[in-house]
Design a protein around this motif. Structure first.
Motif, PDB file in Angstrom:
ATOM      1  N   TRP A 111       0.889  -1.166   0.000  1.00 54.24           N
ATOM      2  CA  TRP A 111       0.000   0.000   0.000  1.00 54.24           C
ATOM      3  C   TRP A 111       0.927   1.216   0.000  1.00 54.24           C
ATOM      4  CZ3 TRP A 111      -3.328   1.286   4.952  1.00 54.24           C
ATOM      5  CH2 TRP A 111      -4.003   2.495   4.763  1.00 54.24           C
ATOM      6  N   ALA A 113       1.311   5.032   0.005  1.00 57.31           N
ATOM      7  CA  ALA A 113       0.548   6.227   0.384  1.00 57.31           C
ATOM      8  C   ALA A 113       1.381   7.473   0.127  1.00 57.31           C
ATOM      9  CB  ALA A 113       0.143   6.152   1.855  1.00 57.31           C
ATOM     10  N   ASP A 137      -2.326   5.159  -3.316  1.00 57.22           N
ATOM     11  CA  ASP A 137      -3.087   6.081  -2.469  1.00 57.22           C
ATOM     12  C   ASP A 137      -2.456   7.456  -2.652  1.00 57.22           C
ATOM     13  OD1 ASP A 137      -4.523   7.416  -0.559  1.00 57.22           O
ATOM     14  OD2 ASP A 137      -3.890   6.157   1.132  1.00 57.22           O
ATOM     15  N   GLY A 162      -6.500   2.989  -6.537  1.00 53.43           N
ATOM     16  CA  GLY A 162      -6.737   3.823  -5.357  1.00 53.43           C
ATOM     17  C   GLY A 162      -7.512   5.099  -5.584  1.00 53.43           C
ATOM     18  N   ASP A 196     -12.309   4.326   0.926  1.00 53.11           N
ATOM     19  CA  ASP A 196     -11.587   4.362   2.192  1.00 53.11           C
ATOM     20  C   ASP A 196     -12.474   4.954   3.276  1.00 53.11           C
ATOM     21  OD1 ASP A 196      -9.831   4.470   4.272  1.00 53.11           O
ATOM     22  OD2 ASP A 196      -8.247   5.524   3.198  1.00 53.11           O
TER      23      ASP A 196
END
Length: 571
Positions: A111, A113, A137, A162, A196
């Motif tokens: 993931w 970010a 993300d 994302g 999310d």
């Protein structure tokens, strides 16, 4: 079909009532039938949690794993969940090293970010993208990051791009551009959207609100994708949902099960019920993490990870214990990975499908949460959809009401935070970490459950002289030790020591009898010695010279703020 009450249940009621009467929680006129009401609690969504569940607590059939309504999971085969590690270090070189270390030692997906689109190639250099799924993300840079990822060499990429325009609107207050969903769906073989819901959890929402707003967001994305030319089935395949997992294990289990049930209903309305298995990514709650006594976060995240796995999450991210201190180091990332590996490999949590299924409590809570979340979803739909309620402030109003109740419970320590509001360690030595990038702001607030206490600790630590409240113990240790421990624990939550040392603030600790006989005289003597504020550890009463009281259930934050003011600790 009603289930007759057993003799065992009636006996339990009688015995429980006897204990409640002795403790003063029930009067002599209370009947055994009142026990459940006396012992019940209420969640932040207004759901009643009974002290005991029996076969009489009927919930709708949960079905079987892998089949509609997918309450028991989206797959009919027991399998380990995806161990997903989060990376947010803007340094591409450092991120690459951390990624390779994670993938070589237990992580199965990534993931990313906030990694800049231009840095994705370097950060993912050496990663086999057909084996390790990547979830992006990138907030406002979603389109650029998605295209940069898709342009990387290699076939068979998996993961999710994302895109979450409504989540970004919730975080920043900026209008959502839903068109990015259709644009990406036409270009990408990889699913494009992540709903999310942790943004609502981090703002203080209840579990039903989190699921309800996630469902409303998912429906908004389905509409946008279908309008862009995708079939309902293709649109459903584009979505992944991200939920917070907390140390309240049963609520987390029920939340994930309820979310799948609701999403299955959405798929039924779309006339593709067989595609209604919601893909879920559970991440251990950011709001529950503490900056003080951060090692205790290891316990919180372990319970939350267990709950996420038991609740049927497809992918789980365990936040490193030092997440509130900055960027995690290699050790904390390793412990986060190994928490999951231990639960999967050693504890065997993933060997059983829906291990909580059939529990009267879990099934009842799942049903109650599903109905409450469905009501939240319907309120959003009646108000014009998720984008509209974010603009109007309805979401902030609804979550704000829950947040105030939650903050009041934290202040009164009805919701204790171990190591922060309860049993703090004034001698702790916290690890030092490099600063983490600041999260987006401008939209919904971000709540940290222990932050109010931690700010007081920070102020006390920064004081030129460590703040001390003078302890005045009355009688023998047997008479005062319990209240000395209580008062010392409470003051320590604000970084204040309780000790037999001179101070302008004092706290009297003793028995009720010693208070009646001595408190007024002791308070007068303390005032004569220059003490400005005299506290008494016990319920408020008539004690001349005593300025304030601290007791179980008092507003601990109010006590600590007053103590700081009286001791001259700068806010």
């Amino acid at each position: 079909m009603s289930v007759p009450e057993s003799d065992d249940l009636q006996q339990w009621r009688r015995l429980a009532l006897g204990v409640l009467r002795k403790s003063g929680l029930a009067g002599e006129d209370a009947a055994p039938e009142d026990v459940e009401a006396l012992l019940s609690t209420e969640t932040y969504d207004g759901l009643r949690i009974a002290p005991l569940y029996t076969a009489a607590d009927v919930a709708p059939p949960a079905g079987v794993p892998g089949q509609v309504p997918f309450v028991r999971g989206g797959s009919a085969a027991a399998r380990p969940w995806d161990v997903r590690q989060r990376h947010a270090d803007p340094d591409a070189k450092a991120t690459r090293a951390a990624i390779l270390d994670d993938l070589e030692n237990g992580a199965t997906s990534l993931w990313l970010a906030g990694i800049a689109p231009a840095d994705l190639a370097e950060a993912l250099d050496g990663v086999l993208l057909d084996l390790a799924a990547v979830v992006l993300d990138n907030g406002p840079d979603t389109l650029a990051a998605a295209r940069a990822f898709l342009a990387l060499p290699g076939e068979g990429k998996t993961g999710n791009l994302g895109a979450d325009p409504l989540g970004l609107q919730a975080r920043t207050g900026q209008p959502a551009d839903l068109a990015v969903l259709g644009t990406l769906a036409k270009e990408s073989p990889v699913p494009v959207a992540t709903i999310d819901a942790t943004v609502y959890h981090d703002a203080g929402a209840g579990d039903a609100q989190e699921v309800g707003y996630a469902t409303a967001t998912g429906v908004a994305y389905l509409r946008e994708l279908v309008a862009a030319g995708l079939s309902a089935g293709m649109a459903l395949r584009q979505l992944e949902f991200r939920f917070a997992a907390t140390a309240d294990q049963f609520t987390t289990i029920a939340k994930l099960r309820a979310a799948r049930r609701i999403w299955s209903r959405v798929a039924q309305v779309c006339e593709v019920p067989h595609l209604g298995a919601q893909r879920q990514h559970a991440v251990t709650s950011d709001a529950m993490m503490t900056a003080r006594d951060p090692w205790t976060n290891l316990l919180r995240t372990t319970v939350a990870c267990f709950a996420a796995g038991t609740g049927g999450a497809d992918a789980v991210t365990v936040q490193p214990f030092d997440a509130r201190l900055g960027l995690p180091d290699g050790f904390s990332r390793r412990i986060a990975r190994n928490t999951q590996t231990l639960l999967v490999e050693e504890s065997g949590v993933a060997r059983v499908l829906d291990p909580a299924g059939g529990s009267w409590y879990v099934e009842s809570l799942t049903d109650a949460l599903a109905h409450a979340a469905w009501d939240v979803f319907n309120e959003v739909e009646r108000a014009g959809g998720m984008a509209a309620v974010l603009r109007s402030g309805l979401v902030e109003d609804r979550i704000g009401a829950v947040r105030l109740r939650r903050e009041d419970d934290i202040a009164h320590r009805r919701q204790p935070i171990t190591g922060v509001s309860e049993f703090p360690d004034l001698a702790e030595r916290r690890p030092v970490r490099a600063p983490a990038p600041l999260p987006p702001s401008g939209g919904l607030p971000r709540l940290s459950y222990g932050e109010s206490f931690e700010r007081l600790r920070d102020a006390a630590d920064a004081a030129s002289t460590p703040p001390v409240v003078r302890l005045v113990a009355l009688g023998s240790p047997a008479a005062h030790s319990a209240r000395v421990s209580f008062a010392g624990n409470l003051f320590a939550a604000g970084g204040v020591r309780l000790a037999d040392e001179p101070s302008t603030v004092a706290c009297i600790c003793g028995s009720d009898r010693s208070y009646a006989e001595e408190a007024a005289d002791v308070a007068a003597r303390l005032k004569a010695e220059g003490v400005r504020t005299v506290w008494l550890a016990g319920k408020p009463g008539e004690h001349a010279g005593v300025d304030a009281y601290l007791y179980s259930g008092c507003d601990a934050l109010d006590v600590l703020r007053r103590a700081h003011r009286d001791l001259g600790v700068a806010p």
